[in-house]
Structures are given as C-alpha cells and as structure tokens.
Design a protein around this motif. Structure first.
Motif, short mmCIF file in Angstrom:
data_model
loop_
_atom_site.label_atom_id
_atom_site.label_comp_id
_atom_site.label_asym_id
_atom_site.label_seq_id
_atom_site.Cartn_x
_atom_site.Cartn_y
_atom_site.Cartn_z
N ASP A 52 35.98 34.58 58.90
CA ASP A 52 36.03 35.60 57.85
C ASP A 52 34.64 36.20 57.78
O ASP A 52 33.69 35.55 57.34
CB ASP A 52 36.42 34.90 56.54
CG ASP A 52 36.60 35.85 55.36
OD1 ASP A 52 35.74 36.73 55.17
OD2 ASP A 52 37.58 35.66 54.61
N SER A 59 34.42 41.76 56.03
CA SER A 59 35.09 41.71 54.73
C SER A 59 34.53 42.76 53.76
O SER A 59 34.03 42.44 52.68
CB SER A 59 35.01 40.30 54.15
OG SER A 59 35.66 39.42 55.04
N ASN A 101 34.23 46.40 51.49
CA ASN A 101 34.94 46.92 50.34
C ASN A 101 35.30 48.38 50.57
O ASN A 101 34.46 49.17 51.00
CB ASN A 101 34.06 46.80 49.09
CG ASN A 101 33.78 45.35 48.77
OD1 ASN A 101 34.64 44.49 48.95
ND2 ASN A 101 32.58 45.07 48.31
N HIS A 137 25.60 44.08 54.46
CA HIS A 137 26.68 43.74 55.39
C HIS A 137 26.17 43.50 56.81
O HIS A 137 26.95 43.18 57.70
CB HIS A 137 27.71 44.88 55.45
CG HIS A 137 28.46 45.06 54.18
ND1 HIS A 137 28.35 46.18 53.39
CD2 HIS A 137 29.34 44.26 53.55
CE1 HIS A 137 29.12 46.06 52.33
NE2 HIS A 137 29.74 44.90 52.40
N HIS A 169 38.48 40.45 55.53
CA HIS A 169 39.12 40.23 54.23
C HIS A 169 38.64 41.34 53.28
O HIS A 169 37.75 41.16 52.45
CB HIS A 169 38.72 38.84 53.71
CG HIS A 169 39.32 38.43 52.41
ND1 HIS A 169 40.57 37.88 52.30
CD2 HIS A 169 38.84 38.48 51.14
CE1 HIS A 169 40.83 37.60 51.03
NE2 HIS A 169 39.79 37.97 50.30
N GLY A 174 37.88 44.09 50.55
CA GLY A 174 37.91 44.21 49.09
C GLY A 174 38.62 45.52 48.76
O GLY A 174 38.02 46.58 48.78
N TYR A 182 39.35 37.70 42.47
CA TYR A 182 38.69 37.52 43.77
C TYR A 182 39.03 36.13 44.33
O TYR A 182 39.36 35.98 45.51
CB TYR A 182 37.18 37.68 43.54
CG TYR A 182 36.33 37.62 44.78
CD1 TYR A 182 36.64 38.40 45.89
CD2 TYR A 182 35.20 36.80 44.83
CE1 TYR A 182 35.84 38.35 47.04
CE2 TYR A 182 34.39 36.75 45.96
CZ TYR A 182 34.72 37.52 47.06
OH TYR A 182 33.93 37.47 48.18
N ASP A 203 41.28 34.73 47.66
CA ASP A 203 40.77 33.79 48.67
C ASP A 203 41.71 32.59 48.84
O ASP A 203 41.92 32.12 49.96
CB ASP A 203 39.35 33.33 48.31
CG ASP A 203 38.32 34.19 49.05
OD1 ASP A 203 38.55 34.50 50.23
OD2 ASP A 203 37.31 34.57 48.43
N TYR A 205 33.44 31.10 56.91
CA TYR A 205 33.14 32.32 56.15
C TYR A 205 31.67 32.66 56.31
O TYR A 205 30.82 31.79 56.16
CB TYR A 205 33.42 32.11 54.66
CG TYR A 205 34.85 31.79 54.32
CD1 TYR A 205 35.37 30.51 54.51
CD2 TYR A 205 35.69 32.77 53.79
CE1 TYR A 205 36.69 30.22 54.20
CE2 TYR A 205 37.00 32.48 53.47
CZ TYR A 205 37.50 31.21 53.68
OH TYR A 205 38.80 30.92 53.37
N THR A 212 28.99 35.01 54.57
CA THR A 212 28.60 35.97 53.52
C THR A 212 27.17 35.66 53.05
O THR A 212 26.59 34.64 53.42
CB THR A 212 29.50 35.90 52.25
OG1 THR A 212 29.07 34.80 51.45
CG2 THR A 212 30.97 35.75 52.58
N GLN A 218 27.11 34.02 47.28
CA GLN A 218 28.51 33.62 47.07
C GLN A 218 28.71 32.11 47.27
O GLN A 218 29.85 31.65 47.32
CB GLN A 218 29.43 34.41 48.00
CG GLN A 218 29.35 35.90 47.74
CD GLN A 218 30.62 36.64 48.17
OE1 GLN A 218 31.72 36.10 48.15
NE2 GLN A 218 30.46 37.89 48.54
N HIS A 276 30.90 30.59 44.55
CA HIS A 276 32.28 31.04 44.67
C HIS A 276 33.03 30.20 45.71
O HIS A 276 34.13 29.73 45.47
CB HIS A 276 32.33 32.53 45.05
CG HIS A 276 33.67 32.98 45.55
ND1 HIS A 276 34.75 33.18 44.71
CD2 HIS A 276 34.13 33.25 46.80
CE1 HIS A 276 35.80 33.56 45.43
NE2 HIS A 276 35.45 33.61 46.70
N PHE A 277 32.40 30.03 46.87
CA PHE A 277 33.11 29.29 47.92
C PHE A 277 33.21 27.81 47.61
O PHE A 277 34.22 27.18 47.92
CB PHE A 277 32.48 29.56 49.30
CG PHE A 277 32.88 30.91 49.83
CD1 PHE A 277 34.17 31.13 50.29
CD2 PHE A 277 32.00 31.99 49.83
CE1 PHE A 277 34.57 32.39 50.75
CE2 PHE A 277 32.38 33.24 50.29
CZ PHE A 277 33.68 33.44 50.75
N1 ARG Z 1 34.30 41.84 49.92
C1 ARG Z 1 33.34 40.86 49.56
C2 ARG Z 1 32.01 41.51 49.26
O1 ARG Z 1 31.70 42.54 49.82
C3 ARG Z 1 33.10 39.84 50.63
C4 ARG Z 1 34.28 39.01 50.99
C5 ARG Z 1 33.92 37.78 51.71
N2 ARG Z 1 35.06 37.04 52.14
C6 ARG Z 1 35.89 36.39 51.34
N3 ARG Z 1 36.93 35.82 51.85
N4 ARG Z 1 35.68 36.27 50.05
O2 ARG Z 1 31.25 40.95 48.49
#
Ligand code: ARG
Length: 563
Positions: A116, A119, A121, A130, A156, A158, A305, A309, A327, A329, A333, A336-337
């Motif tokens: 992943d 991802s 937006n 990014h 993934h 957004g 969100y 996931d 993942y 990122t 985050q 979150h994970f």
């Molecule tokens: N769209 C999210 C962002 O730009 C990142 C997503 C990361 N992947 C996930 N599975 N949550 O912050």
C-alpha cells in the motif's frame, strides 16, 4: 547468487565432514568482509565459535579446519590471522565465470506481498509529502518482484471522505472545473472556507454523507470529477516513471466490505458506542503512551479513515491471502496504523503480517518541512521542474547542450536517487543544488557512469572487439569490481527483508565508484592495450554494466544516450 551465503554453506558442509566438529557447528557460519582486503576477500570467525564447545584454542582449531576449507572448489586459499580468524580468497576464475562452478543456490520460498503506497487523495495535487511513499514503494515493489515474490500494489485512494464533501459543495456552487489547473484549487479553497464558515463545513459534511449513501447527484459529480483528478495523478506518475498500480482501490471501493467487517466486529463484541459514534477500544494494559480507540463510524454515520483501512485489510486478506501487507506512509500515521492493526488482530483479520513503514520528513536547510521560495508546499511537478532547472543551469555552466529529454532523465535520477539513498525512517535535508551534482553520491553520477559504460560497449561493438572471459591476470581493481557485482544479490535480499531501499541505492553508488576506479586503471579500448587484455576487460565491463543497469531499473531511473 548470494556469495556470502554460498561461502557460508560450503564452509559449513565441509566442516560437517570433520569428526567431532559436526555437532558443535553454529546454525550459520558467519562470513564477513575483512576491513583490509589485502589478507582475503572474506573472513570467518568460525574457529573462535568452535573454541568453547571443542575446548581448544581457536588457533588450533583454525589450523585443523583450514585444509578442509581449502578443498572448496572456488576457494584459492585460506589463511589464519590473529587469534584465529580465517581469511578466504576466492579463485579469480570463480570471480570471472562463477557459472562454471555449478553452484546450487537454495531459493527462498516466494512470498505474496500486498503493498500500500502512493494512496493519493482525489482533488489534491501530488506534493512533496507523496515523494517517499511513491519512490520507495515503487522501488520496493520492483525489488520484491526481482527476487521472485508475488506482489500486488494498492493505491488506496482518499476518495470518499471529508475532502470529497468539500469538493462537491464547491462544484455545486461554482460548477465543474473548466481546466486542469482548477482541479487542485477546489479542495484547498473549499477547506479554507470551511474554516471560517461553519454552515459551509456542515454542508460539506452532509454532502459527504449523502455521497456515501448513494445520492445520485453527488455520485454524478463524483464520477465526473474523480477521473479528471486521476488523470492528473497518472500524468505525474508517468513523469516519475512509477509502475502502474495493480489496483486503484481506495476508500470508495472498499466501502463494499464495511458491512462484512461490521458483522465480525459485532460478533466479537468489539464495538463500543461513544457519544453517538462507534469506536473500537484498542488500549492494552501494557500501554504507557495514550492509545485512543479506533473511530469505526462517526456520529453522522460517515465511513471513517480507519474503517476504510479495516475494510481494505478484509478485502486483501480474503482475496490475495498475502503473507505480508506493507504500508508506506509518513511517520505521522504511526498511531493510526498501530490502532488499525490492533483492531484487525482483535477481529481475527490478521492472517497476514501487517507492517507499517513510517517515513521521516523532507526538510529544508532550516530543519523545517521543505517549502518553495514562495513558502509553498511544492507539488511533485514543481519539484521535478526545480531539479530540472538546476540540471539545465549546471549544463549551461559547463558549456554542455542537453536535450529537454536528457535534462528530464537527469532530474528524475537526481530526485529519486537522493530520496532512495536515505534511510526511510529518518528525515533528510533536500537541497536542489546538491542533488544535481555530477560528482558524489548523486543520481547524475550514477547515470554518468552508466552512460560511459554504454558508450564503451557501443564503441567496442563498432570496433568489433569481442569480450572474452579470462581469469589470467586480474588486477586489484578488477577483482574488487567483480566482488562488488557478486554482492548484488545479497544486497537485494537484505533490502527486501529489511524494507530498506537505501541499501540498493548505496550499493549502486559503491558499484559506480568501483566501475570508475576500474575504468581509470584498466583502460579498455585505448590503442596501446593488447587485444587479449582488451577482450578480458571488456568482459568485466559488461558484467558490471549488466548489474548497474539492473540496479538502475529497480530504482526506476531512465538512462540518456549521452550527457
Ligand atoms: N490518503 C492518505 C493520505 O494521503 C494515505 C493513505 C495511506 N494508506 C492507507 N491505507 N491508509 O494521507
């Protein structure tokens, strides 16, 4: 071929033949590179390891096992150093033509890896935040595939949350964007308005909820807007030479699996109602840091969100049955994970190993997140432009004329290589002028080396020089280069296992340096080089070039014809 592993395995099986030693051997015989190569290409401390169980002095053990080690077909000789280290030198013939030695390499089982990254937006231009997820994710994917693993890359998106509500609110008021530039202006403009204007915010939230529950008007806007935004995202990914994603399956498309997860959560009694919202507590007794519950469903009923996931994990584990889901990122985050992975585990949706790689921040010289001169967060397009400008300025300065396409390739290498060479977890300082230097640990240096080797190969072909494997008289620079090439496989395996693409980038730099040293000391096509030497050197240059090109391809760089 992982040369360390090959030596290790061969030494071990030789030692197994010695009475009394077999039972005392470690699971793996450690092989290292000695600090000073003069005494050997590799070294092992196995005699010291054996000292305790055999109750003998390491040096005596070394003397006893040395003849056995020397029996290995590709070893030239082995010597004892210091208190009992054994240095090993490989045969030149093995370095030049390892394939002659028919070494059986045990391949590790291919894994199924879901990845992943990216991802993005919808409605937001890809920006500096990014860069790492895109570049590192893509290279990690390529490395995994090169090692024979089966990967599936997920974008993934957004595309279903708060921003969509804000975008729809704006479009309802001002109409669809007319040109490409406007696409990415809507969301920030609408978000800014929502900050000042509470009614606007509520309206956007309501529109988001309506979109999620299938309101036709909202869907119509969504279906018109999303492809325009996606097309823009895809343009920049093409510019960055990123492999296409296997699945563009984001928050919207995983919504379908939310009910299935809901059912599991209910069955396991994991949902707690909290002030109108549904949450999943994930705090453990052992936690010392705050651990808020997972927001499963917001009080307005919106898909969160975290819910997206969890639904994605449900889909991926049931569809792909992966060994790992990785993942990539920003490290912001991390929490979150951690929360989501805990909830997945409690729900029994953890058949795959769930792993989050959190990146550091790209900063300016001041240590703060990098901004443009105007103080803006740069888009990835702007970053490429900035780097390309710097490449062009450098070329002009040194009186070179480069085509736009070449400038673009050099800029790509400069930007990506610089990103890849840093440890993913740490922050790094981005300095346009230093990443475009033609000397030092930079993308342009790697390209320059490749262009040079390509030119040699082409010229040799034009001259009718044939490459000839010949282990007769290898110079130190040639041995070093061949040893480096031999180490490629191990580097890839480590980069994969440790999810550390910087190992590949830095290996490539070392390889490029060894190539240039070789080239400097061992001219190939110069008039005064005898024909047999020429053929032998060309052979080595070809072997090195092949590895360099593979490494470059794994980093998704493109090589110009000249520069
Ligand atoms: N769209 C999210 C962002 O730009 C990142 C997503 C990361 N992947 C996930 N599975 N949550 O912050």
């Amino acid at each position: 071929m992982n040369v360390y592993k090959i030596i290790s395995d061969n030494v071990k099986s030789k030692l197994m033949e010695i009475d009394g030693v077999a039972d005392c051997l470690p699971k793996e015989v450690a092989i290292e590179t000695p600090k000073i190569r003069d005494f050997g290409d590799f070294s092992t401390n196995v005699a010291m390891i054996l000292a305790r169980p055999l109750k003998k002095a390491p040096r005596d053990i070394a003397e006893m096992i040395l003849p056995k080690i020397c029996e290995i077909s590709f070893i030239e000789n082995a010597t004892i150093a210091g208190p009992g280290f054994i240095n090993i030198t490989l045969k030149n013939d093995f370095l030049v033509t390892p394939e002659k030695y028919n070494i059986v390499v045990q391949k590790s089982e291919p894994l199924v890896i879901d990845m992943d990254y990216g991802s993005y937006n919808i409605g937001k231009a890809l920006h500096i935040g990014h860069l790492r997820t895109t570049v590192v994710g893509d290279t990690f994917n390529r490395i995994a595939r090169a090692l024979g693993h089966k990967t599936k890359s997920y974008n993934h998106m957004g595309d279903w949350g708060r921003p969509m509500g804000l975008i729809i609110a704006w479009i309802l008021e001002y109409g669809m964007p007319k040109n490409a530039d406007d696409i990415n202006v809507i969301y920030p403009a609408s978000a800014a308005r929502a900050k000042e204007d509470k009614d606007w915010l509520e309206r956007a939230q309501k529109l988001r909820d309506e979109l999620q529950s299938g309101n036709p008007e909202c869907l119509k806007i969504y279906n018109e807007f999303a492809p325009m935004s996606l097309a823009q995202i895809s343009d920049i990914l093409v510019r960055l030479n990123i492999l296409p994603f296997d699945e563009n399956k984001g928050e919207r498309l995983v919504a379908e699996y939310v009910p299935a997860v809901q059912k599991i959560l209910e069955e396991k009694n994991l949902i707690v109602h909290d002030d109108g919202a549904d949450v999943i507590p994930v705090k453990l007794d052992t936690d010392t840091a705050p651990m808020p519950p997972v927001m499963w469903r917001s009080s307005t009923g919106a898909q969160t969100y975290a819910a997206a996931d969890l639904a994605a994990i449900y889909y991926r584990t049931t569809t792909d049955n992966p060994n790992d889901i990785v993942y990539f990122t920003d490290s912001r985050q991390n929490l979150h994970f951690t929360q989501v992975f805990r909830a997945a585990k409690m729900a029994g949706m953890d058949s795959a190993n769930l792993q989050h790689i959190g990146f550091g921040t790209i900063t300016g010289a001041d240590g703060k997140p990098f901004k443009t001169r105007d103080g803006d967060v740069p888009s990835l397009g702007q970053m490429m432009d900035m780097v390309a400008d710097s490449v062009r300025a450098r070329a002009t300065e040194s009186g070179k004329e480069l085509s736009d396409e070449t400038v673009e390739m050099i800029a790509l290498a400069a930007l990506k290589f610089n990103d890849l060479m840093h440890d993913v977890k740490s922050d790094y300082v981005f300095d346009v002028d230093s990443v475009t230097q033609f000397e030092g640990r930079t993308g342009p240096y790697i390209l320059y080396t490749t262009v040079r080797l390509n030119a040699v190969a082409k010229k040799a072909a034009d001259m009718g020089v044939a490459a000839m494997a010949d282990a007769g008289t290898l110079q130190a620079e040639e041995r070093n280069l061949l040893l480096r090439v031999m180490d490629f496989e191990r580097v890839l395996e480590n980069a994969f296992a440790r999810r550390a693409t910087d190992l590949l980038a830095n290996f490539t730099y070392d390889l490029a340096q060894d190539i240039n040293t070789f080239y400097h000391h061992c001219p190939i096509l110069r008039d005064d080089v005898p024909a047999d030497v020429r053929g032998a050197r060309l052979y080595i240059a070809n072997v090195a070039r092949e590895t360099l090109l593979r490494a470059i391809d794994l980093m998704g760089l493109r090589v110009p014809e000249s520069m």
